[in-house]
Design a protein around this motif. Structure first.
Motif, PDB file in Angstrom:
ATOM      1  N   ASP A  60      26.515  40.542  40.733  1.00 43.02           N
ATOM      2  CA  ASP A  60      25.946  41.169  41.924  1.00 43.02           C
ATOM      3  C   ASP A  60      27.087  41.835  42.687  1.00 43.02           C
ATOM      4  OD1 ASP A  60      27.260  39.143  43.404  1.00 43.02           O
ATOM      5  OD2 ASP A  60      25.471  37.885  43.454  1.00 43.02           O
ATOM      6  N   ALA A  61      26.822  42.255  43.926  1.00 43.96           N
ATOM      7  CA  ALA A  61      27.824  42.984  44.697  1.00 43.96           C
ATOM      8  C   ALA A  61      29.026  42.118  45.067  1.00 43.96           C
ATOM      9  CB  ALA A  61      27.189  43.555  45.959  1.00 43.96           C
ATOM     10  N   HIS A  62      28.922  40.805  44.887  1.00 46.61           N
ATOM     11  CA  HIS A  62      30.009  39.932  45.299  1.00 46.61           C
ATOM     12  C   HIS A  62      30.517  39.010  44.195  1.00 46.61           C
ATOM     13  CE1 HIS A  62      29.555  41.248  49.403  1.00 46.61           C
ATOM     14  NE2 HIS A  62      28.248  41.054  49.292  1.00 46.61           N
ATOM     15  N   THR A  63      30.129  39.272  42.952  1.00 44.04           N
ATOM     16  CA  THR A  63      30.544  38.393  41.858  1.00 44.04           C
ATOM     17  C   THR A  63      30.652  39.180  40.549  1.00 44.04           C
ATOM     18  OG1 THR A  63      29.319  36.598  42.900  1.00 44.04           O
ATOM     19  CG2 THR A  63      30.048  36.233  40.650  1.00 44.04           C
ATOM     20  N   VAL A  64      31.736  38.913  39.815  1.00 48.99           N
ATOM     21  CA  VAL A  64      31.914  39.427  38.458  1.00 48.99           C
ATOM     22  C   VAL A  64      32.234  38.231  37.568  1.00 48.99           C
ATOM     23  CG1 VAL A  64      33.351  40.839  36.943  1.00 48.99           C
ATOM     24  CG2 VAL A  64      32.734  41.689  39.181  1.00 48.99           C
ATOM     25  N   CYS A  80      46.218  31.744  34.698  1.00 49.28           N
ATOM     26  CA  CYS A  80      45.817  33.137  34.487  1.00 49.28           C
ATOM     27  C   CYS A  80      45.389  33.769  35.813  1.00 49.28           C
ATOM     28  CB  CYS A  80      44.656  33.236  33.500  1.00 49.28           C
ATOM     29  SG  CYS A  80      45.092  32.760  31.813  1.00 49.28           S
ATOM     30  N   VAL A  81      45.646  35.058  35.929  1.00 51.94           N
ATOM     31  CA  VAL A  81      45.177  35.838  37.067  1.00 51.94           C
ATOM     32  C   VAL A  81      44.048  36.725  36.565  1.00 51.94           C
ATOM     33  CG1 VAL A  81      45.762  37.594  38.764  1.00 51.94           C
ATOM     34  CG2 VAL A  81      47.422  35.827  38.194  1.00 51.94           C
ATOM     35  N   LEU A  82      42.865  36.565  37.178  1.00 53.81           N
ATOM     36  CA  LEU A  82      41.698  37.366  36.821  1.00 53.81           C
ATOM     37  C   LEU A  82      41.481  38.389  37.932  1.00 53.81           C
ATOM     38  CD1 LEU A  82      39.390  34.417  35.759  1.00 53.81           C
ATOM     39  CD2 LEU A  82      41.013  35.694  34.368  1.00 53.81           C
ATOM     40  N   GLU A  83      40.987  39.552  37.555  1.00 50.86           N
ATOM     41  CA  GLU A  83      40.889  40.655  38.501  1.00 50.86           C
ATOM     42  C   GLU A  83      39.574  41.400  38.333  1.00 50.86           C
ATOM     43  OE1 GLU A  83      43.557  44.429  38.383  1.00 50.86           O
ATOM     44  OE2 GLU A  83      44.781  42.724  39.062  1.00 50.86           O
ATOM     45  N   ALA A  84      39.013  41.855  39.451  1.00 49.95           N
ATOM     46  CA  ALA A  84      37.822  42.715  39.431  1.00 49.95           C
ATOM     47  C   ALA A  84      38.211  44.041  40.091  1.00 49.95           C
ATOM     48  CB  ALA A  84      36.674  42.064  40.191  1.00 49.95           C
ATOM     49  N   GLN A  85      37.769  45.147  39.480  1.00 48.09           N
ATOM     50  CA  GLN A  85      38.121  46.468  39.993  1.00 48.09           C
ATOM     51  C   GLN A  85      36.869  47.284  40.271  1.00 48.09           C
ATOM     52  OE1 GLN A  85      40.666  48.215  37.030  1.00 48.09           O
ATOM     53  NE2 GLN A  85      42.409  46.914  37.567  1.00 48.09           N
ATOM     54  N   ASP A  86      37.019  48.262  41.186  1.00 53.04           N
ATOM     55  CA  ASP A  86      35.912  49.171  41.474  1.00 53.04           C
ATOM     56  C   ASP A  86      36.054  50.440  40.632  1.00 53.04           C
ATOM     57  OD1 ASP A  86      37.955  50.598  42.687  1.00 53.04           O
ATOM     58  OD2 ASP A  86      37.201  50.343  44.726  1.00 53.04           O
ATOM     59  N   GLU A  87      35.233  51.453  40.933  1.00 49.64           N
ATOM     60  CA  GLU A  87      35.235  52.690  40.142  1.00 49.64           C
ATOM     61  C   GLU A  87      36.586  53.393  40.133  1.00 49.64           C
ATOM     62  OE1 GLU A  87      32.170  55.104  41.790  1.00 49.64           O
ATOM     63  OE2 GLU A  87      30.594  54.142  40.646  1.00 49.64           O
ATOM     64  N   GLU A  88      37.332  53.282  41.210  1.00 50.34           N
ATOM     65  CA  GLU A  88      38.614  53.974  41.321  1.00 50.34           C
ATOM     66  C   GLU A  88      39.787  53.074  40.920  1.00 50.34           C
ATOM     67  OE1 GLU A  88      38.555  55.229  45.360  1.00 50.34           O
ATOM     68  OE2 GLU A  88      37.005  56.730  44.994  1.00 50.34           O
ATOM     69  N   GLU A 112      34.045  33.118  37.047  1.00 51.09           N
ATOM     70  CA  GLU A 112      33.488  34.076  37.999  1.00 51.09           C
ATOM     71  C   GLU A 112      34.552  34.450  39.008  1.00 51.09           C
ATOM     72  OE1 GLU A 112      29.883  32.565  39.694  1.00 51.09           O
ATOM     73  OE2 GLU A 112      28.724  33.192  37.938  1.00 51.09           O
ATOM     74  N   ILE A 113      34.585  35.743  39.363  1.00 50.76           N
ATOM     75  CA  ILE A 113      35.546  36.267  40.324  1.00 50.76           C
ATOM     76  C   ILE A 113      34.781  36.709  41.563  1.00 50.76           C
ATOM     77  CG2 ILE A 113      37.335  37.978  40.748  1.00 50.76           C
ATOM     78  CD1 ILE A 113      37.496  38.304  37.665  1.00 50.76           C
ATOM     79  N   PRO A 114      35.087  36.166  42.739  1.00 53.62           N
ATOM     80  CA  PRO A 114      34.439  36.650  43.962  1.00 53.62           C
ATOM     81  C   PRO A 114      35.012  38.021  44.341  1.00 53.62           C
ATOM     82  CG  PRO A 114      36.040  34.947  44.486  1.00 53.62           C
ATOM     83  CD  PRO A 114      35.987  35.052  42.993  1.00 53.62           C
ATOM     84  N   ALA A 119      31.983  45.693  42.137  1.00 59.77           N
ATOM     85  CA  ALA A 119      32.974  45.933  41.089  1.00 59.77           C
ATOM     86  C   ALA A 119      32.322  46.637  39.908  1.00 59.77           C
ATOM     87  CB  ALA A 119      33.585  44.611  40.644  1.00 59.77           C
ATOM     88  N   THR A 120      33.154  47.330  39.140  1.00 62.83           N
ATOM     89  CA  THR A 120      32.650  47.970  37.920  1.00 62.83           C
ATOM     90  C   THR A 120      33.201  47.323  36.662  1.00 62.83           C
ATOM     91  OG1 THR A 120      34.422  49.605  38.026  1.00 62.83           O
ATOM     92  CG2 THR A 120      32.289  50.208  39.006  1.00 62.83           C
TER      93      THR A 120
END
Length: 130
Positions: A60-64, A80-88, A112-114, A119-120
């Motif tokens: 959803d808009a707040h979870t990947v 480990c470092v997990l990352e969520a990115q947007d379109e840019e 899960e990443i908050p 995110a895309t």
């Protein structure tokens, strides 16, 4: 004139002992350098970790959710470092996860990443031995 006559005239001496010592020193330094580079290569690969992202899902808009597997040295903990990115490709969420030491070489995880915005994609930024 012969070489011997020239050597006597100008005071040159051909010393085989110095040449042997010189080449022995050069050989010892070369063997030491090769050993040092070899040990550096082995020491770096002992703690090497390989991470492979197998899937991600924007929940959803707040979870990947990211699914990945790692190969690490048995008996060592991993962080480990997990990352969520947007379109840019801006970072909109990240998480640091620590996994305890186990006796297996390969493991799979789903985390899960908050996020603070939609995110895309999700990815594993890096992992290291702890």
């Amino acid at each position: 004139m012969t070489q011997q006559m020239l050597d006597e005239r100008y005071g040159r001496r051909r010393s085989t002992g110095r040449r042997v010592i010189g080449w022995t020193i050069i050989g010892a330094v070369a063997v030491g350098l090769i050993g040092w580079v070899g040990w550096g290569t082995v020491a770096r690969s002992i703690d090497e970790i390989d991470d492979d992202l197998t899937a991600f899902e924007v929940v959803d808009a707040h979870t990947v959710s990211v699914t990945f597997q790692i190969t690490s040295p048995p008996g060592r903990g991993v962080t480990c470092v997990l990352e969520a990115q947007d379109e840019e490709h801006g970072i909109v969420g990240w998480r640091v996860v620590e996994y305890p030491a186990v006796d297996t070489h390969a493991r799979a995880f789903s985390e899960e990443i908050p996020t603070v915005a939609l995110a895309t994609n999700g990815l594993v930024n890096s992992c290291w031995v702890t």
